[in-house]
Motif scaffolding. Structure first.
Motif, PDB file in Angstrom:
ATOM      1  N   PHE B 200       0.829  -1.208   0.000  1.00 25.92           N
ATOM      2  CA  PHE B 200       0.000   0.000   0.000  1.00 25.92           C
ATOM      3  C   PHE B 200       0.865   1.260   0.000  1.00 25.92           C
ATOM      4  O   PHE B 200       0.601   2.215  -0.721  1.00 25.92           O
ATOM      5  CB  PHE B 200      -0.925   0.017   1.224  1.00 25.92           C
ATOM      6  N   LEU B 276       0.830  -2.495 -12.556  1.00 27.59           N
ATOM      7  CA  LEU B 276       0.302  -3.742 -13.095  1.00 27.59           C
ATOM      8  C   LEU B 276       1.143  -4.933 -12.628  1.00 27.59           C
ATOM      9  O   LEU B 276       0.618  -6.023 -12.410  1.00 27.59           O
ATOM     10  CB  LEU B 276       0.286  -3.706 -14.627  1.00 27.59           C
ATOM     11  N   TYR B 279       0.167  -5.593  -9.046  1.00 24.22           N
ATOM     12  CA  TYR B 279      -1.281  -5.736  -8.838  1.00 24.22           C
ATOM     13  C   TYR B 279      -1.707  -7.132  -8.375  1.00 24.22           C
ATOM     14  O   TYR B 279      -2.499  -7.249  -7.431  1.00 24.22           O
ATOM     15  CB  TYR B 279      -2.037  -5.322 -10.104  1.00 24.22           C
ATOM     16  N   VAL B 282      -0.845  -7.266  -4.814  1.00 27.50           N
ATOM     17  CA  VAL B 282      -1.708  -6.345  -4.081  1.00 27.50           C
ATOM     18  C   VAL B 282      -3.066  -6.988  -3.886  1.00 27.50           C
ATOM     19  O   VAL B 282      -3.622  -7.019  -2.798  1.00 27.50           O
ATOM     20  CB  VAL B 282      -1.869  -5.024  -4.852  1.00 27.50           C
ATOM     21  N   GLN B 283      -3.574  -7.562  -4.985  1.00 26.85           N
ATOM     22  CA  GLN B 283      -4.921  -8.115  -4.920  1.00 26.85           C
ATOM     23  C   GLN B 283      -5.012  -9.251  -3.917  1.00 26.85           C
ATOM     24  O   GLN B 283      -6.016  -9.419  -3.242  1.00 26.85           O
ATOM     25  CB  GLN B 283      -5.342  -8.598  -6.295  1.00 26.85           C
ATOM     26  N   PHE B 286      -4.910  -7.072  -0.456  1.00 23.14           N
ATOM     27  CA  PHE B 286      -5.600  -5.864  -0.026  1.00 23.14           C
ATOM     28  C   PHE B 286      -6.962  -6.087   0.570  1.00 23.14           C
ATOM     29  O   PHE B 286      -7.420  -5.304   1.384  1.00 23.14           O
ATOM     30  CB  PHE B 286      -5.649  -4.794  -1.122  1.00 23.14           C
ATOM     31  N   VAL B 287      -7.634  -7.196   0.181  1.00 24.81           N
ATOM     32  CA  VAL B 287      -8.948  -7.442   0.767  1.00 24.81           C
ATOM     33  C   VAL B 287      -8.797  -7.522   2.275  1.00 24.81           C
ATOM     34  O   VAL B 287      -9.530  -6.885   3.037  1.00 24.81           O
ATOM     35  CB  VAL B 287      -9.573  -8.719   0.197  1.00 24.81           C
TER      36      VAL B 287
END
Lengths: 318, 297
Positions: B200, B276, B279, B282-283, B286-287
């Protein structure tokens, strides 16, 4: 915000020693905290104190200590400025638009995603819709401006193909389109990411409720209105209240970048961009700080009001 | 479970709607990529939407030959690495200290931290402070003011409290100090939370363009996002001029395969690639990050 409750059970009881002895004994622990706190003091608390320059005629040469005090002069000037009402209108209109459209949109998306049975399909949609959140506003505004431009802008191409317009429209230099473009861009950027919280809330609903409802022959629409929505309502209310507290934060980076064209100033200038333009670009520090402080005071009132509402609904924020 | 025809219609229309939504979400990105791979002069004639009409790598060649842009990338990379390392490290140390019940003054520290989440001095006093500190026009202005992130500190603290006390105790019996326990026991056990918060923070540093735009006037120090913003801003002006004299503008550009538009799209793509690349990671995280964050409200 719950404060720690286990302060009482102190594992190293203070054997009648002064506070300094105690501090000295845990110097290595204090050394973890004190430098960081000094940092917070410098970068957060000094600016908070610096807000007082709103009541001064601050000048760079005299500095904060030696600038003359002028009371509410800058506030009065701000309220009497011809642009005051335009700025207030823009701030409220833009933030109401964001609230009325940007707030329910992710809830609707979460409700729809929840109806999807195919996992891969759901995951693909989620992956695509989360992506814009991680792009910078510079990139996002660049893309949006490109889509809306007259020079190979896709929206103009589409409208021309559909024979809805003869000549390409220069969307970014027509004040009447700006609020719509700004709201749509914000929804586009944040809809996916904001839906995560609601999806999590939906995932926490007891599945037996749905089984029982479908046994009774309730349709899917009926199940949404009778089970899903009432179950996630507490979460929705908390976020709605937070949003009300943020009502004067109409946006900053997005407006700065999407309203690059000065023609749009009449519809795009909000409190934050005004403070930036007058303060940083025109160096009228005290006046801009007064405008910023006005915003901060209203925001605190709104936040307190929001928390009062929250407490009434049983979901206090602090 | 069988669906009634009404339900099937309802769910079918949701599928259609979501496909449309995904298309709208992805199209601006796709179209920018297509324009970046299309000859600039050809793009000016319009009609480039889903696929490049005159494929070229010319735009990217120009971007990678432009030293100012390359410098911008290097600054951005440097800023992201230094800013993320310093911030996550300093914030973790603060969080560990505050997570210890025996720390005297702990409540005061905590309240002082939380106040900063709700109140700030605002733009102008912060700007003048940076001036007074002599940070204007330095690399450090992009890194130093944000080193302590109170939000991340609270997430760290919550995580540290969940670590079994026994693990720390055994290290203490072996003679480790608090710092030793933090670096040898606690941080190695905090991989997931360090990864989440680092991602983040890194995304924030990579994407930030505003702070450099007000604090840095020396163009050699500007990160890529700020440079890109200046290019795009100049483009808007250009487009205004173009409307006045489209013919002249067209003649001028016809001499080059690269236009400001195709060039800025290529720069945008390059500035997006790091996002990208991270990502997928991150994905993955991040949830969890978002949910920890919202639980602390």
């Amino acid at each position: 915000m719950s404060l720690p409750s286990e302060i009482q059970r102190n594992p190293e009881p203070n054997r009648k020693k002064g506070p300094w002895t105690k501090l000295a004994r845990q110097w290595d622990l204090q050394l973890m905290v004190i430098p960081a706190m000094l940092f917070i003091f410098v970068f957060s608390y000094i600016p908070m104190y610096g807000v007082l320059m709103a009541f001064q005629d601050y000048s760079l040469f005299r500095g904060f200590m030696n600038s003359p005090w002028v009371g509410f002069k800058h506030f009065v000037m701000f309220f009497e400025a011809p642009e005051f009402w335009t700025i207030m209108r823009n701030t409220l209109v833009i933030s109401m638009l964001k609230l009325c459209i940007g707030f329910p949109a992710p809830i609707l998306l979460a409700l729809m995603l929840n109806e999807i049975g195919r996992r891969t399909f759901k995951r693909v949609i989620q992956t695509i819709s989360y992506l814009p959140h991680f792009l910078s506003w510079v990139i996002v505004s660049g893309m949006i401006i490109s889509i809306l431009s007259t020079d190979n802008g896709s929206l103009n191409i589409l409208l021309q193909k559909l024979n809805l317009i003869d000549e390409p429209i220069n969307f970014m230099s027509e004040p009447k389109y700006f609020w719509g473009i700004l709201t749509a861009t914000n929804v586009w950027k944040e809809i996916g990411f904001s839906s995560i919280v609601y999806l999590a809330a939906i995932a926490g609903i007891n599945p037996q409720l749905y089984e029982a409802a479908s046994m009774d022959g309730a349709s899917r629409v009926k199940q949404i209105t009778a089970i899903t929505i009432p179950s996630i309502l507490p979460v929705v209310i908390v976020f709605l209240i937070l949003a009300i507290g943020n009502l004067l934060n109409a946006g900053f980076e997005d407006i700065l970048l999407l309203a690059g064209n000065p023609v749009l100033r009449d519809v795009s200038d909000v409190l934050d961009t005004y403070v930036y333009r007058i303060g940083i670009q025109n160096s009228r520090y005290s006046y801009a700080t007064a405008a910023g402080l006005f915003k901060a005071v209203i925001s605190v009132i709104l936040l307190t009001l929001a928390n009062y509402l929250a407490r009434k609904s049983g979901n206090s924020l602090w | 479970m069988r669906l009634s025809s009404g339900d099937r219609l309802f769910i079918g229309s949701i599928y259609v709607f979501l496909v449309l939504l995904a298309f709208v979400a992805f199209y601006p990105f796709w179209n920018a990529a297509v324009i970046s791979f299309n000859s600039g002069t050809d793009t000016m004639q319009g009609g480039v939407t889903f696929w490049p009409r005159e494929f070229t790598l010319e735009n990217y060649k120009v971007v990678f030959k432009d030293e100012r842009l390359i410098d911008g990338f290097i600054i951005s990379i440097f800023r992201t690495i230094v800013g993320t390392l310093l911030s996550v490290m300093a914030t973790a140390i603060l969080a560990y200290g505050i997570s210890k019940p025996q720390l005297s003054g702990r409540n005061v520290y905590m309240v002082l931290c939380i106040i900063t989440m709700y109140f700030s001095g605002g733009l102008i006093p912060s700007y003048l402070l940076i001036r007074e500190l002599g940070l204007m026009n330095t690399f450090w202005v992009m890194v130093v003011p944000g080193i302590i992130n109170v939000w991340n500190m609270i997430i760290f603290r919550t995580f540290f409290r969940g670590i079994p006390a026994g693990l720390e105790e055994s290290a203490r019996i072996d003679g480790s100090s608090n710092w030793g326990v933090l670096f040898r026991i606690v941080l190695p056990l905090s991989g997931p939370v360090i990864a989440t918060l680092s991602l983040f923070t890194a995304v924030y540093h990579w994407n930030d363009w505003f702070a450099p735009s007000i604090y840095i006037s020396n163009t050699d120090l500007l990160p890529i996002q700020t440079k890109l913003q200046q290019i795009l801003n100049a483009n808007i002006m250009l487009e205004q001029m173009q409307n006045v004299d489209a013919a002249a503008q067209g003649r001028m550009s016809a001499m080059r395969a690269v236009t400001t538009k195709s060039l800025s799209m290529a720069t945008m793509m390059v500035a997006t690639i790091p996002i990208l690349l991270v990502y997928p990671f991150v994905q993955k995280y991040f949830v969890k990050g978002v949910l920890i964050g919202s639980l602390k409200e």
